[in-house]
Scaffold this motif. Structure first.
Motif, mmCIF file in Angstrom:
data_model
loop_
_atom_site.group_PDB
_atom_site.id
_atom_site.type_symbol
_atom_site.label_atom_id
_atom_site.label_comp_id
_atom_site.label_asym_id
_atom_site.label_seq_id
_atom_site.Cartn_x
_atom_site.Cartn_y
_atom_site.Cartn_z
ATOM 1 N N SER A 20 0.810 -1.218 0.000
ATOM 2 C CA SER A 20 0.000 0.000 0.000
ATOM 3 C C SER A 20 0.842 1.266 0.000
ATOM 4 O O SER A 20 0.301 2.360 -0.108
ATOM 5 N N GLN B 130 -3.285 -6.928 11.215
ATOM 6 C CA GLN B 130 -3.225 -6.974 9.761
ATOM 7 C C GLN B 130 -2.174 -6.007 9.231
ATOM 8 O O GLN B 130 -2.162 -4.817 9.558
ATOM 9 N N VAL C 129 -1.319 -3.881 6.748
ATOM 10 C CA VAL C 129 -1.880 -3.128 5.624
ATOM 11 C C VAL C 129 -0.787 -2.745 4.632
ATOM 12 O O VAL C 129 -1.005 -2.740 3.420
ATOM 13 N N TYR D 194 -5.955 -4.899 2.473
ATOM 14 C CA TYR D 194 -7.038 -5.387 3.328
ATOM 15 C C TYR D 194 -7.358 -6.860 3.090
ATOM 16 O O TYR D 194 -8.402 -7.349 3.518
ATOM 17 N N ASP D 195 -6.435 -7.565 2.433
ATOM 18 C CA ASP D 195 -6.541 -9.008 2.295
ATOM 19 C C ASP D 195 -5.925 -9.641 3.538
ATOM 20 O O ASP D 195 -4.702 -9.672 3.694
ATOM 21 N N CYS D 196 -6.764 -10.122 4.431
ATOM 22 C CA CYS D 196 -6.311 -10.601 5.746
ATOM 23 C C CYS D 196 -6.024 -12.104 5.766
ATOM 24 O O CYS D 196 -5.876 -12.691 6.844
ATOM 25 N N SER E 207 -8.467 -5.995 9.276
ATOM 26 C CA SER E 207 -8.631 -4.602 8.845
ATOM 27 C C SER E 207 -9.565 -4.539 7.654
ATOM 28 O O SER E 207 -9.657 -5.490 6.865
ATOM 29 N N VAL E 208 -10.267 -3.417 7.544
ATOM 30 C CA VAL E 208 -11.127 -3.153 6.396
ATOM 31 C C VAL E 208 -10.811 -1.767 5.853
ATOM 32 O O VAL E 208 -10.288 -0.907 6.567
ATOM 33 N N ASP E 209 -11.124 -1.558 4.598
ATOM 34 C CA ASP E 209 -10.838 -0.296 3.920
ATOM 35 C C ASP E 209 -11.890 0.741 4.297
ATOM 36 O O ASP E 209 -13.015 0.717 3.791
ATOM 37 N N PRO F 74 -17.597 0.204 4.479
ATOM 38 C CA PRO F 74 -16.658 -0.602 5.256
ATOM 39 C C PRO F 74 -17.341 -1.506 6.274
ATOM 40 O O PRO F 74 -16.787 -2.548 6.642
ATOM 41 N N LEU G 17 -15.497 -9.976 6.644
ATOM 42 C CA LEU G 17 -14.291 -10.395 7.362
ATOM 43 C C LEU G 17 -14.645 -11.232 8.581
ATOM 44 O O LEU G 17 -14.011 -12.267 8.853
#
Length: 285
Positions: A28, A61, A63, A68-70, A89-91, A97, A104
């Motif tokens: 990221s 996570q 990032v 956000y691929d956990c 984690s989420v975006d 979200p 998730l």
């Protein structure tokens, strides 16, 4: 500092897999490129914990490595649930979200103990003000999760407003909100962080680089003492930020944590070095 003093939990670690086909990187641009090393996987983490005499760790996570691929964080904790807990984690910049958090939570199941909300991408975290944060906080409360914000000092007042609207959802602020510690004790420049102590839901994670900044201004114990006096030691938690924080071995980061807590009363030191994190991420322990 007495190396026999137990550290029950490292509240902030990351992992990344050398199997790039199964777990492809998606950098990221945030943080260092630590995740390109070959010795930062789950088994490497467990070996590091053993080298430092640390019982458990919270896998946060990464990032910077995966966005956000956990998947790898989930699989790491699933393989070692006795020692590891998961903060996914989420975006928060996405349109919904809260829906991503629901997905998730379905994927991770009972492994998921917290959700990381990331607001240090270089643009204003408008999600603090437009309802997206409230939706995520509300769902986190329904799911029994805590929220782990990553924010710069200018956004901490707006974070406080969200927390005040959801007082029953525990919050663990990453890296002490990156506040300015260069003035040393009593850390007047850290006001945006210290003001959050008025909100009982807020805990602070005190990571290695935060302690290093405090050490550059004097004695890192000055910062830990200040946080314990302001928030209470039961609302502060040590975390190494291993392996993203570089330049020190894991035992050296553990030693810095112990050294920084050396002036606390024994019960407060126990909270800072594990009890606070246990209450957040292993509430039944």
């Amino acid at each position: 500092m007495d190396s026999s003093i137990r550290i029950r939990v490292d509240a902030h670690v990351h992992v990344a897999s050398a199997d790039r086909a199964r777990y492809p990187l998606a950098p990221s641009g945030v943080g260092s490129p630590w995740f390109r090393a070959d010795d930062v996987g789950t088994l490497d983490l467990l070996a590091a914990l053993d080298s430092g005499g640390v019982e458990r760790a919270v896998v946060v996570q990464a990032v910077g490595a995966y966005g956000y691929d956990c998947a790898y964080a989930i699989d790491s904790v699933r393989a070692h649930p006795d020692r590891l807990a998961l903060v996914g984690s989420v975006d928060m910049d996405a349109a919904d979200p809260a829906r991503a958090l629901s997905v998730l939570a379905h994927e991770a199941g009972e492994l998921l103990r917290g959700v990381r909300v990331f607001g240090v991408h270089g643009h204003d975290p408008r999600w603090l003000d437009d309802g997206r944060a409230d939706d995520v906080w509300a769902l986190a409360g329904d799911l029994g999760l805590n929220v782990v914000p990553v924010l710069f000092p200018a956004a901490l007042g707006r974070l406080g407003a969200v927390v005040a609207r959801h007082p029953d959802v525990p919050v663990a602020l990453d890296h002490c909100g990156f506040v300015d510690l260069s003035d040393g004790a009593p850390f007047a420049a850290a006001g945006p962080l210290l003001d959050l102590a008025a909100l009982p839901a807020v805990r602070v994670k005190v990571s290695s680089h935060v302690l290093e900044l405090a050490a550059a201004a004097g004695d890192p114990a000055d910062l830990v003492d200040r946080l314990a006096a302001t928030f209470g030691a039961h609302r502060a938690a040590w975390g190494s930020d291993h392996p993203q924080t570089t330049g020190h071995t894991y035992p050296e980061m553990v030693a810095l944590g112990r050294h920084s807590a050396r002036r606390l009363a024994p019960a407060d030191r126990e909270s800072f070095l594990g009890g606070t994190a246990l209450a957040l991420w292993w509430p039944s322990a």
